[in-house]
Design a protein around this motif. Structure first.
Motif, PDB file in Angstrom:
ATOM      1  N   ALA A 184      16.675   1.159  10.915  1.00  0.00           N
ATOM      2  CA  ALA A 184      15.399   0.676  10.355  1.00  0.00           C
ATOM      3  C   ALA A 184      15.060   1.459   9.090  1.00  0.00           C
ATOM      4  O   ALA A 184      15.246   2.675   9.028  1.00  0.00           O
ATOM      5  N   GLU A 185      14.538   0.759   8.104  1.00  0.00           N
ATOM      6  CA  GLU A 185      14.162   1.387   6.837  1.00  0.00           C
ATOM      7  C   GLU A 185      12.970   0.638   6.250  1.00  0.00           C
ATOM      8  O   GLU A 185      12.931  -0.593   6.266  1.00  0.00           O
ATOM      9  N   ILE A 186      12.004   1.413   5.727  1.00  0.00           N
ATOM     10  CA  ILE A 186      10.794   0.819   5.138  1.00  0.00           C
ATOM     11  C   ILE A 186      10.912   0.842   3.621  1.00  0.00           C
ATOM     12  O   ILE A 186      11.353   1.837   3.036  1.00  0.00           O
ATOM     13  N   SER A 187      10.485  -0.242   3.001  1.00  0.00           N
ATOM     14  CA  SER A 187      10.375  -0.304   1.539  1.00  0.00           C
ATOM     15  C   SER A 187       8.985  -0.830   1.188  1.00  0.00           C
ATOM     16  O   SER A 187       8.338  -1.503   1.992  1.00  0.00           O
ATOM     17  N   ALA A 188       8.524  -0.459  -0.003  1.00  0.00           N
ATOM     18  CA  ALA A 188       7.189  -0.860  -0.451  1.00  0.00           C
ATOM     19  C   ALA A 188       7.318  -1.691  -1.712  1.00  0.00           C
ATOM     20  O   ALA A 188       8.136  -1.395  -2.592  1.00  0.00           O
ATOM     21  N   SER A 189       6.507  -2.740  -1.797  1.00  0.00           N
ATOM     22  CA  SER A 189       6.489  -3.597  -2.981  1.00  0.00           C
ATOM     23  C   SER A 189       5.039  -3.798  -3.419  1.00  0.00           C
ATOM     24  O   SER A 189       4.172  -4.083  -2.588  1.00  0.00           O
ATOM     25  N   PRO A 190       4.712  -3.570  -4.687  1.00  0.00           N
ATOM     26  CA  PRO A 190       5.625  -3.352  -5.813  1.00  0.00           C
ATOM     27  C   PRO A 190       6.170  -1.928  -5.913  1.00  0.00           C
ATOM     28  O   PRO A 190       7.152  -1.697  -6.599  1.00  0.00           O
ATOM     29  N   ALA A 191       5.558  -0.927  -5.261  1.00  0.00           N
ATOM     30  CA  ALA A 191       6.031   0.452  -5.336  1.00  0.00           C
ATOM     31  C   ALA A 191       5.370   1.235  -4.206  1.00  0.00           C
ATOM     32  O   ALA A 191       4.430   0.762  -3.555  1.00  0.00           O
ATOM     33  N   ALA A 192       5.878   2.470  -3.995  1.00  0.00           N
ATOM     34  CA  ALA A 192       5.287   3.332  -2.970  1.00  0.00           C
ATOM     35  C   ALA A 192       4.029   4.026  -3.483  1.00  0.00           C
ATOM     36  O   ALA A 192       3.302   4.635  -2.700  1.00  0.00           O
ATOM     37  N   GLU A 193       3.784   3.969  -4.782  1.00  0.00           N
ATOM     38  CA  GLU A 193       2.532   4.476  -5.363  1.00  0.00           C
ATOM     39  C   GLU A 193       1.902   3.338  -6.138  1.00  0.00           C
ATOM     40  O   GLU A 193       2.481   2.829  -7.101  1.00  0.00           O
ATOM     41  N   VAL A 194       0.704   2.920  -5.698  1.00  0.00           N
ATOM     42  CA  VAL A 194       0.056   1.757  -6.289  1.00  0.00           C
ATOM     43  C   VAL A 194      -1.400   2.075  -6.581  1.00  0.00           C
ATOM     44  O   VAL A 194      -2.000   2.979  -5.979  1.00  0.00           O
ATOM     45  N   LEU A 195      -1.957   1.321  -7.505  1.00  0.00           N
ATOM     46  CA  LEU A 195      -3.366   1.467  -7.857  1.00  0.00           C
ATOM     47  C   LEU A 195      -4.223   0.778  -6.812  1.00  0.00           C
ATOM     48  O   LEU A 195      -3.874  -0.296  -6.301  1.00  0.00           O
ATOM     49  N   GLU A 196      -5.342   1.391  -6.498  1.00  0.00           N
ATOM     50  CA  GLU A 196      -6.296   0.824  -5.553  1.00  0.00           C
ATOM     51  C   GLU A 196      -6.621  -0.627  -5.945  1.00  0.00           C
ATOM     52  O   GLU A 196      -6.850  -0.933  -7.105  1.00  0.00           O
ATOM     53  N   GLY A 197      -6.583  -1.529  -4.928  1.00  0.00           N
ATOM     54  CA  GLY A 197      -6.864  -2.930  -5.180  1.00  0.00           C
ATOM     55  C   GLY A 197      -5.630  -3.790  -5.384  1.00  0.00           C
ATOM     56  O   GLY A 197      -5.725  -5.024  -5.414  1.00  0.00           O
ATOM     57  N   HIS A 231       8.190  -8.686  10.057  1.00  0.00           N
ATOM     58  CA  HIS A 231       8.788  -7.443   9.565  1.00  0.00           C
ATOM     59  C   HIS A 231       8.049  -6.895   8.344  1.00  0.00           C
ATOM     60  O   HIS A 231       8.500  -5.911   7.748  1.00  0.00           O
ATOM     61  N   THR A 232       6.904  -7.495   7.999  1.00  0.00           N
ATOM     62  CA  THR A 232       6.132  -7.018   6.849  1.00  0.00           C
ATOM     63  C   THR A 232       4.716  -6.645   7.270  1.00  0.00           C
ATOM     64  O   THR A 232       4.174  -7.174   8.228  1.00  0.00           O
ATOM     65  N   LEU A 233       4.152  -5.708   6.514  1.00  0.00           N
ATOM     66  CA  LEU A 233       2.760  -5.294   6.677  1.00  0.00           C
ATOM     67  C   LEU A 233       2.095  -5.500   5.327  1.00  0.00           C
ATOM     68  O   LEU A 233       2.472  -4.872   4.333  1.00  0.00           O
ATOM     69  N   LEU A 234       1.094  -6.393   5.281  1.00  0.00           N
ATOM     70  CA  LEU A 234       0.513  -6.821   4.005  1.00  0.00           C
ATOM     71  C   LEU A 234      -0.871  -6.219   3.805  1.00  0.00           C
ATOM     72  O   LEU A 234      -1.713  -6.250   4.711  1.00  0.00           O
ATOM     73  N   PHE A 235      -1.098  -5.676   2.600  1.00  0.00           N
ATOM     74  CA  PHE A 235      -2.426  -5.207   2.179  1.00  0.00           C
ATOM     75  C   PHE A 235      -2.840  -6.077   0.983  1.00  0.00           C
ATOM     76  O   PHE A 235      -2.360  -5.862  -0.131  1.00  0.00           O
ATOM     77  N   PRO A 236      -3.719  -7.066   1.204  1.00  0.00           N
ATOM     78  CA  PRO A 236      -4.105  -7.939   0.079  1.00  0.00           C
ATOM     79  C   PRO A 236      -4.714  -7.167  -1.084  1.00  0.00           C
ATOM     80  O   PRO A 236      -4.485  -7.518  -2.238  1.00  0.00           O
ATOM     81  N   ALA A 237      -5.476  -6.128  -0.784  1.00  0.00           N
ATOM     82  CA  ALA A 237      -6.048  -5.257  -1.821  1.00  0.00           C
ATOM     83  C   ALA A 237      -6.076  -3.852  -1.231  1.00  0.00           C
ATOM     84  O   ALA A 237      -7.012  -3.478  -0.526  1.00  0.00           O
ATOM     85  N   VAL A 238      -5.046  -3.079  -1.491  1.00  0.00           N
ATOM     86  CA  VAL A 238      -4.890  -1.779  -0.841  1.00  0.00           C
ATOM     87  C   VAL A 238      -6.040  -0.855  -1.235  1.00  0.00           C
ATOM     88  O   VAL A 238      -6.504  -0.859  -2.379  1.00  0.00           O
ATOM     89  N   ALA A 239      -6.513  -0.079  -0.256  1.00  0.00           N
ATOM     90  CA  ALA A 239      -7.624   0.852  -0.472  1.00  0.00           C
ATOM     91  C   ALA A 239      -7.127   2.286  -0.334  1.00  0.00           C
ATOM     92  O   ALA A 239      -6.054   2.544   0.225  1.00  0.00           O
TER      93      ALA A 239
END
Length: 552
Positions: A184-197, A231-239
């Motif tokens: 198992a491996e996790i990836s983040a899109s668009p990146a592992a560091e993102v701007l709030e929202g 297999h995905t975890l979605l944040f529509p506007a990450v906080a």
């Protein structure tokens, strides 16, 4: 019979084998025949020789052989009635390696990263023997051994494997097998560091996920979030609150695997800074401006007074002589020594990072007068105490100092000192001083002076109530600081105390303690309750006692 044939046959090529007898029986029941061949691809022809050069019966078998005929037996048989004779021929069919297969060990269960896996190349038939092997992963050559060993499987080892066995006639290729590395491996899109929202998706994958029945369990900072087939975890506007370490567990029918944590970092502009202003009233004239902020990445901070920058994080310049600057991550502290009216004004803290900025403002009103207490604002009785009224040092002319205790005027003089050579408990209170000069006047803040003293002689009284029953009341009170522990005894018996003593010796006795006071009620007073009662008062500074004769 006799058989004439070449020692080896070649797959796919036409071969001729001849069975013969050195005699001929034209009018008998003698039969010459071939057995064990495939009549669909073979032809049999016979001839008889009867001449001066010789006598014989010849039966020719013309056919082609496949690799499956290798090591097969053909029989040349002659029969005459019930009698028979035969000659056996073992076929040696030359062919390239056939029936090549790949076997994987272990053959059951999930293969995890770090496991040892063995892939073997097996050959069903080869003549001549196999002279070499080649392994391929996803079409790329990886080895030339019969057995391919992966001693510490990596996630990258997942893929299609096949082997090729060869001899002088050619090569045989095994059907490809898929090596499933269950990792198992996790990836983040668009990146592992993102701007709030930002809309952000975390994906949990195992190689070859498609076509498998898998269940996914999500965790953040090791705490369970949820599970299901997605297999995905979605944040529509990450906080900012969504930041943390995420991991997932993937489960199939043969087991599970947990991914390494992935750090999701959420960047955001500075929130409104927390600005605190503090003016010290003891030990010197000092004002502190403290500013802290919440932001990611860390903010660059500055403190200004009425537009003039006094301190900044990361500044290389040496601060002004009266100023001390301390900065740390998202925090800035400004200390102003010898503070005076010139330091009054509106102080603003500004915090900025790549995503924005924020500020907070507060007003600081400095006093021209401060009251200092030596040696301390809390002293034992009998200590020499000095109160000093400190002005700004720029008062014109000879100032006058007025002293107050608990809001009442004590004295006024040109001397800025109020001295108690041996302070008593009665001298305690809230002190202020006022400085008056030709430039005006200013009053210091209130400074409490606490004097610690032992208990004074307790005040012990009694009362006997005869209406509605005989009720005896004994009341003990005392003056002391800190508060005293009061204990009431008669003879060797303790009737009650303020704290830390056992329950009353009789159900007729009720004890009610309060601040520096103890009340004992005796129900249904009898003659035995008469006697000498002693009230003992004690604190960290000393003790005192009083006695009372109680008569029923």
């Amino acid at each position: 019979p006799s058989v004439a044939a070449s020692e080896d046959q070649t797959e796919g090529q036409s071969s001729t084998l001849e069975c013969s007898t050195p005699y001929v029986c034209p009018w008998g029941d003698t039969v010459l025949r071939w057995l064990g061949h495939d009549p669909r691809v073979a032809t049999v022809s016979g001839r008889v020789q009867l001449d001066t050069s010789g006598v014989g019966h010849y039966l020719t078998l013309s056919t082609s052989f496949s690799w499956r005929d290798h090591s097969k037996k053909l029989l040349c048989e002659v029969t005459d009635g019930s009698r028979e004779a035969s000659r056996e021929v073992v076929l040696r069919v030359r062919h390239a390696p056939k029936d090549v297969q790949v076997s994987v060990s272990p053959s059951t269960g999930n293969i995890h990263v770090g496991d040892t896996v063995t892939l073997s190349c097996g050959v069903g038939s080869s003549h001549p023997p196999v002279s070499g092997y080649h392994w391929y992963k996803d079409g790329v050559a990886v080895s030339s051994e019969r057995v391919l060993t992966l001693p510490g499987v990596r996630r990258e080892d997942h893929g299609q494997y096949h082997c090729e066995a060869q001899n002088v006639l050619g090569a045989g290729t095994a059907p490809a097998v898929t090596l499933q590395v269950f990792s198992a491996e996790i990836s983040a899109s668009p990146a592992a560091e993102v701007l709030e929202g930002t809309a952000t998706t975390l994906s949990c994958d195992v190689p070859g996920r498609e076509g498998q029945e898998l269940n996914y369990t999500w965790y953040r900072n090791s705490e369970w979030l949820g599970e299901g087939s997605a297999h995905t975890l979605l944040f529509p506007a990450v906080a900012a609150a969504d930041a943390g370490y995420y991991s997932c567990k993937v489960t199939n029918s043969q087991g599970s695997d947990v991914s390494q944590p992935l750090s999701l970092s959420v960047t955001y502009p500075p929130r409104t800074p927390r600005l605190t202003l503090f003016q010290e009233t003891q030990g010197g004239r000092l004002a502190v401006v403290q500013c802290s902020v919440d932001s990611h990445p860390p903010a660059t901070m500055a403190i200004d007074r009425d537009g003039t920058v006094l301190a900044a994080s990361g500044a290389q310049e040496t601060p002004r002589q009266r100023f001390g600057v301390t900065s740390s991550r998202n925090s800035l502290r400004l200390e102003i020594r010898d503070v005076g009216p010139r330091d009054s004004g509106r102080y603003r803290c500004t915090a900025s990072n790549t995503h924005g900025s924020a500020s907070a403002t507060k007003a600081l009103v400095t006093r021209a007068a401060e009251l200092l207490v030596q040696p301390s604002a809390e002293v034992p009785e009998g200590t020499e105490v000095t109160l000093t009224c400190v002005g700004t040092g720029d008062a014109a002319g000879e100032p006058l100092y007025t002293w107050y205790r608990n809001g009442k005027r004590l004295q006024e003089s040109p001397i800025p000192v109020l001295r108690f050579p041996s302070i008593r408990g009665d001298d305690a209170g809230a002190f202020q001083c006022r400085v008056r000069s030709s430039n005006g006047s200013d009053t210091s803040g209130t400074v409490p002076l606490r004097v610690l003293y032992p208990p004074r002689p307790p005040l012990l009284s009694s009362f006997l109530q005869t209406q509605g029953g005989r009720l005896g009341i004994i009341q003990c009170s005392v003056e002391s600081d800190p508060p005293s522990n009061l204990t009431l005894t008669r003879g060797h018996n303790t009737l009650g105390c303020s704290r830390g003593c056992p329950p009353a010796p009789s159900p007729r006795v009720r004890v009610s303690p309060s601040y520096n006071s103890l009340r004992v009620e005796i129900q249904d007073v009898v003659v035995e309750d008469e006697g000498t009662y002693v009230c003992q008062a004690g604190n960290t500074q000393g003790s005192a006692s009083a006695t009372l004769e109680f008569r029923a």
